[in-house]
Scaffold this active site. Structure first.
Site, mmCIF file in Angstrom:
data_model
loop_
_atom_site.group_PDB
_atom_site.id
_atom_site.type_symbol
_atom_site.label_atom_id
_atom_site.label_comp_id
_atom_site.label_asym_id
_atom_site.label_seq_id
_atom_site.Cartn_x
_atom_site.Cartn_y
_atom_site.Cartn_z
ATOM 1 N N ASP A 103 0.855 -1.186 0.000
ATOM 2 C CA ASP A 103 0.000 0.000 0.000
ATOM 3 C C ASP A 103 0.891 1.236 0.000
ATOM 4 O O ASP A 103 1.828 1.345 0.801
ATOM 5 C CB ASP A 103 -0.906 -0.002 1.232
ATOM 6 C CG ASP A 103 -1.959 1.091 1.170
ATOM 7 O OD1 ASP A 103 -3.043 0.831 0.628
ATOM 8 O OD2 ASP A 103 -1.680 2.201 1.663
ATOM 9 N N ILE A 104 0.594 2.173 -0.908
ATOM 10 C CA ILE A 104 1.361 3.420 -0.972
ATOM 11 C C ILE A 104 0.968 4.312 0.203
ATOM 12 O O ILE A 104 -0.211 4.567 0.438
ATOM 13 C CB ILE A 104 1.104 4.148 -2.297
ATOM 14 C CG1 ILE A 104 1.517 3.259 -3.478
ATOM 15 C CG2 ILE A 104 1.863 5.472 -2.352
ATOM 16 C CD1 ILE A 104 1.200 3.849 -4.832
ATOM 17 N N GLU A 146 -4.788 2.375 -4.289
ATOM 18 C CA GLU A 146 -3.329 2.287 -4.151
ATOM 19 C C GLU A 146 -2.893 0.974 -3.512
ATOM 20 O O GLU A 146 -1.744 0.841 -3.067
ATOM 21 C CB GLU A 146 -2.819 3.464 -3.313
ATOM 22 C CG GLU A 146 -3.177 3.410 -1.831
ATOM 23 C CD GLU A 146 -4.549 3.974 -1.512
ATOM 24 O OE1 GLU A 146 -4.779 4.312 -0.339
ATOM 25 O OE2 GLU A 146 -5.396 4.060 -2.420
#
Length: 227
Positions: A103-104, A146
């Site tokens: 996950d960004i 994301e």
């Protein structure tokens, strides 16, 4: 002159007429045969061409159905379809299988501050960099927004952890140019979990990997956690 002579003459000319007519029919038959052969060859070529076009169209439609439009990697449906196959193969052969949940960090802040266009470009750059680090047998998919997922077979926990750290480091050091002056940087949190004997489906591993991801987020982000 005997009547039979004139009869023979009549038969002779009649024979010539018949022969000439037969030759004419044979010539016309030859022309028609050549026309039919030409038509068949043309039809066969057109059928082959249409078959190739349909095959290309089918492949394109399959690609569109299986690929995330933005990042050009597996979409959620196709990723879990393939990962499920990996899961049952690993269960049957009693081999290791690992899921990496990625996950960004603070991606919403990027979208809110710089716009979704900048966010999309970062997602594409993110996916391109990670895809270049994958083995051919590794699965890499965009699960939503994301959030991304990697499925690794034929590796160990150490191998999965090394890859996760390499990915985290790579993302930490890339940048996206926003406008003439500003460079945007992002970081990545990763959760890892492997196949357990009690698991009944791929999502059992995914849930643990997600839990490890949340731990990474709560512990400060830009790190790898394992469950």
């Amino acid at each position: 002159i005997p009547i039979s002579f004139w009869a023979d003459i009549d038969y002779f000319f009649l024979g010539l007429v018949v022969i000439t007519y037969i030759k004419k029919l044979n010539f016309q038959l030859l022309i028609r045969t050549q026309e039919i052969e030409t038509f068949n060859n043309t039809l066969e070529h057109e059928v082959e061409q249409r078959t190739r076009e349909l095959k290309l169209l089918s492949e394109k439609l399959r690609e569109l159905a299986n690929t995330d439009e933005l990042t050009k990697i597996d979409n959620r449906r196709h990723f879990f379809q393939l990962a499920t196959q990996y899961f049952y193969t690993a269960k049957r052969n009693q081999t290791e299988l690992y899921i990496l949940s990625l996950d960004i960090d603070f991606f919403k802040h990027i979208n809110d501050t710089y716009g979704h266009g900048a966010g999309d470009e970062i997602l594409k750059l993110f996916a391109k960099n990670i895809k270049g680090m994958m083995r051919e047998s590794d699965l890499f998919g965009r699960i939503g927004g994301e959030e991304f997922c990697i499925c690794l077979q034929n590796t160990t926990l150490e191998g999965a952890t090394i890859l996760a750290e390499k990915i985290r480091s790579r993302i930490e050091h890339i940048c996206y140019r926003h406008g003439p002056q500003e460079l945007l940087h992002v970081t990545l949190s990763v959760g890892i979990s492997g196949l357990c004997a009690s698991d009944t489906e791929i999502f059992d591993i995914v849930k643990r990997a997600d839990k490890a991801l949340y731990i990474a987020k709560n512990n400060g982000r830009n790190q790898v956690q394992i469950i």
